[in-house]
Write an enzyme that holds these catalytic residues in place. Structure first.
Site, short mmCIF file in Angstrom:
data_model
loop_
_atom_site.label_atom_id
_atom_site.label_comp_id
_atom_site.label_asym_id
_atom_site.label_seq_id
_atom_site.Cartn_x
_atom_site.Cartn_y
_atom_site.Cartn_z
N TYR A 126 34.48 10.36 94.30
CA TYR A 126 35.67 9.88 93.60
C TYR A 126 36.75 10.94 93.74
O TYR A 126 36.56 12.09 93.35
CB TYR A 126 35.39 9.60 92.12
CG TYR A 126 36.63 9.02 91.45
CD1 TYR A 126 36.96 7.68 91.61
CD2 TYR A 126 37.48 9.83 90.72
CE1 TYR A 126 38.10 7.15 91.04
CE2 TYR A 126 38.63 9.31 90.15
CZ TYR A 126 38.94 7.98 90.31
OH TYR A 126 40.09 7.46 89.76
N GLN A 188 36.75 1.29 87.24
CA GLN A 188 36.30 0.25 88.18
C GLN A 188 35.74 0.86 89.46
O GLN A 188 34.80 0.31 90.06
CB GLN A 188 37.43 -0.75 88.49
CG GLN A 188 38.67 -0.18 89.13
CD GLN A 188 39.71 0.28 88.12
OE1 GLN A 188 39.39 0.61 86.98
NE2 GLN A 188 40.97 0.26 88.54
N ASN A 211 39.88 11.50 85.00
CA ASN A 211 40.34 11.57 83.62
C ASN A 211 39.20 11.21 82.66
O ASN A 211 38.06 11.00 83.08
CB ASN A 211 41.56 10.65 83.41
CG ASN A 211 41.24 9.18 83.70
OD1 ASN A 211 40.08 8.75 83.65
ND2 ASN A 211 42.26 8.41 84.01
N SER A 235 39.93 21.09 82.70
CA SER A 235 39.81 22.36 83.42
C SER A 235 40.10 23.54 82.50
O SER A 235 40.85 23.42 81.52
CB SER A 235 40.78 22.37 84.61
OG SER A 235 40.50 23.45 85.45
N HIS A 260 47.10 21.60 85.08
CA HIS A 260 46.15 20.52 85.37
C HIS A 260 46.33 19.35 84.42
O HIS A 260 46.19 18.19 84.82
CB HIS A 260 44.71 21.03 85.29
CG HIS A 260 44.19 21.55 86.59
ND1 HIS A 260 43.98 20.73 87.68
CD2 HIS A 260 43.83 22.79 86.98
CE1 HIS A 260 43.51 21.46 88.69
NE2 HIS A 260 43.42 22.70 88.29
N GLU A 324 34.52 27.69 83.10
CA GLU A 324 34.51 27.05 84.41
C GLU A 324 34.97 28.05 85.46
O GLU A 324 34.33 28.24 86.49
CB GLU A 324 35.43 25.83 84.39
CG GLU A 324 35.58 25.14 85.73
CD GLU A 324 36.69 24.10 85.74
OE1 GLU A 324 36.70 23.27 86.67
OE2 GLU A 324 37.56 24.13 84.85
N GLU A 412 -8.30 17.38 79.80
CA GLU A 412 -7.25 16.46 79.37
C GLU A 412 -7.78 15.05 79.15
O GLU A 412 -7.01 14.13 78.85
CB GLU A 412 -6.11 16.43 80.41
CG GLU A 412 -5.31 17.73 80.43
CD GLU A 412 -4.01 17.61 81.23
OE1 GLU A 412 -3.11 18.44 81.01
OE2 GLU A 412 -3.91 16.68 82.06
N HIS A 417 -8.77 10.99 87.07
CA HIS A 417 -8.27 12.14 87.82
C HIS A 417 -9.44 12.98 88.33
O HIS A 417 -9.47 13.40 89.49
CB HIS A 417 -7.37 13.01 86.92
CG HIS A 417 -5.99 12.48 86.71
ND1 HIS A 417 -5.74 11.30 86.09
CD2 HIS A 417 -4.77 13.00 87.07
CE1 HIS A 417 -4.43 11.09 86.03
NE2 HIS A 417 -3.82 12.11 86.64
#
Length: 430
Positions: A126, A188, A211, A235, A260, A324, A412, A417
């Site tokens: 994106y 979308q 956003n 940011s 930003h 960041e 166990e 197993h």
């Protein structure tokens, strides 16, 4: 445009000083859910409807054509093409160095184990458009995707009202080997890549910033079995400076994050009171020249300067914030930064601006925000791969290791197993 200043605050006050701007996703959660559900059930029809509603564009077709890509390449100035080529080369070189050679290990006699990195088959990128078409994001995501061996790279980016995509975004996509590009933005676009439609293929993992609506959409599709790169938020930058730092550089770094968006945050940490006193005026002077001044003013309203005399406390404050971006404006930057354990990306020395990492030094600019650097890495080569483990046991190896497996399985109370080993051992004893 006042920036708050704190002097030797006690640790009890740190949480308030370091608090991020609140991004309340609950209010938009329902609308995001509704959009995603419409995309899932109605496909392309919903995509075109939301493009009309949110991006103000009537689209006959969602895919970007090869003719549009070539026209974008022809329209781009040669200077920018050269800059993009240099950035691609640096990003490719750095990310290629992250590849780890697999080793076959004999963990015990006759038992061999190894690992293979396999690229995610189809990934979705994106790339935000709008007022700031982030073509650099294409480079940061498509280059490592191709190096990792992803079979197909799909990209969504919002078109303008005229139905076109920013030429630099299309050119960057062509140069980095993106397979298919779609004119889609917002929730979308995330829904299209998550669920797939007649036009847009479903992907295994979605990458890229956006956003708060995009952020919420990514978080929601993650609960439906689609992987995402990381949680993301506004940011941010933290700057640590000594008395030798240039206030002009500091102000420029402050503002490079502030522009930003209104929720961005910048924090300076220093022991030098003179520097702290001079910085607000320098920030104001440089901010008057910026075209995105209104956004800058909102960002600076929750930014701050923290004066801390104790250097150990400075380092503790940095690790508590887990920024960041961390810029270390110190003469001993590399040595000082050895103590940093929580940060997305670190920029060392007086002449290493954060914008170098945003564009062309080679490191990735897709980084964890909002304190997630305590547990998440920035996007890297591994982000686009899966690690598959292999093992091969010889008959002698099972004789050696089998009793250990049987003992553990019995403890166990998982008898099937145990029997999976026992039946083989019995066969070997015949």
């Amino acid at each position: 445009m006042a920036v708050k200043v704190y002097t030797n605050p006690r640790r009890e006050a740190w949480s308030e000083i370091l608090s991020r701007p609140r991004v309340d996703l609950s209010a938009l959660s329902r609308s995001v859910t509704d959009i995603l559900e419409a995309v899932r059930t109605e496909g392309d029809e919903a995509l075109k409807r939301y493009e009309r509603q949110f991006d103000g564009v009537e689209l006959d077709a969602l895919p970007v054509s090869s003719a549009e890509i070539e026209a974008a390449a022809a329209a781009l100035p040669n200077e920018l093409k050269s800059a993009i080529a240099q950035a691609i080369a640096n990003i490719r070189k750095f990310h290629a160095s992250q590849a780890i050679e697999s080793h076959r290990v004999e963990t015990s006699p006759g038992v061999w184990c190894w690992q293979k990195a396999v690229g995610i088959e189809r990934v979705g990128l994106y790339v935000p458009g709008g007022t700031a078409p982030l073509f650099s994001t294409v480079l940061m995501l498509a280059v490592p995707a191709r190096l990792a061996g992803c079979r197909e790279v799909v990209m969504c980016t919002p078109p303008g009202r005229d139905g076109t995509v920013a030429p630099a975004i299309l050119y960057a996509a062509r140069e980095t080997g993106v397979d298919r590009i779609f004119k889609l933005g917002g929730v979308q676009a995330i829904g299209a890549m998550a669920f797939g439609t007649a036009s847009v293929p479903a992907v295994g993992k979605i990458f890229g910033p956006g956003n708060r609506y995009v952020m919420a959409a990514k978080q929601q599709v993650q609960t439906r079995g689609v992987a995402i790169d990381m949680p993301a938020g506004p940011s941010e930058v933290m700057i640590v400076a000594d008395a030798g730092a240039d206030p002009r550089f500091l102000a420029a770094d402050f503002l490079s994050q502030a522009e930003h968006g209104p929720d961005s945050q910048s924090i300076l940490v220093t022991a030098c009171r003179e520097l702290a006193d001079r910085l607000p005026a320098e920030i104001e002077r440089q901010a008057t020249c910026l075209p995105r001044r209104e956004l800058v003013e909102q960002s600076l309203s929750h930014s701050s300067i923290v004066c801390l005399d104790d250097e150990a406390e400075q380092l503790a404050l940095v690790n508590a914030y887990a920024p960041e971006h961390l810029i270390v404006h110190r003469a001993d930057a590399e040595a000082w930064a050895e103590g940093v354990v929580n940060a997305g990306s670190v920029f060392l020395g007086y002449y290493t601006p954060e914008s170098a990492g945003d564009y062309a030094s080679g490191t990735n600019h897709t980084l964890p925000t909002s304190g997630y650097a305590r547990a998440y890495s920035g996007v890297n080569l591994d982000s686009f791969t899966r690690k598959i483990t292999f093992q091969h046991i010889s008959p002698e190896g099972l004789k050696n290791l089998g009793p250990v497996i049987e003992t553990m399985a019995s403890a166990e109370q998982l008898d099937a197993h145990r029997r999976a080993v026992a039946v083989r051992l019995q066969n070997l004893d015949k």
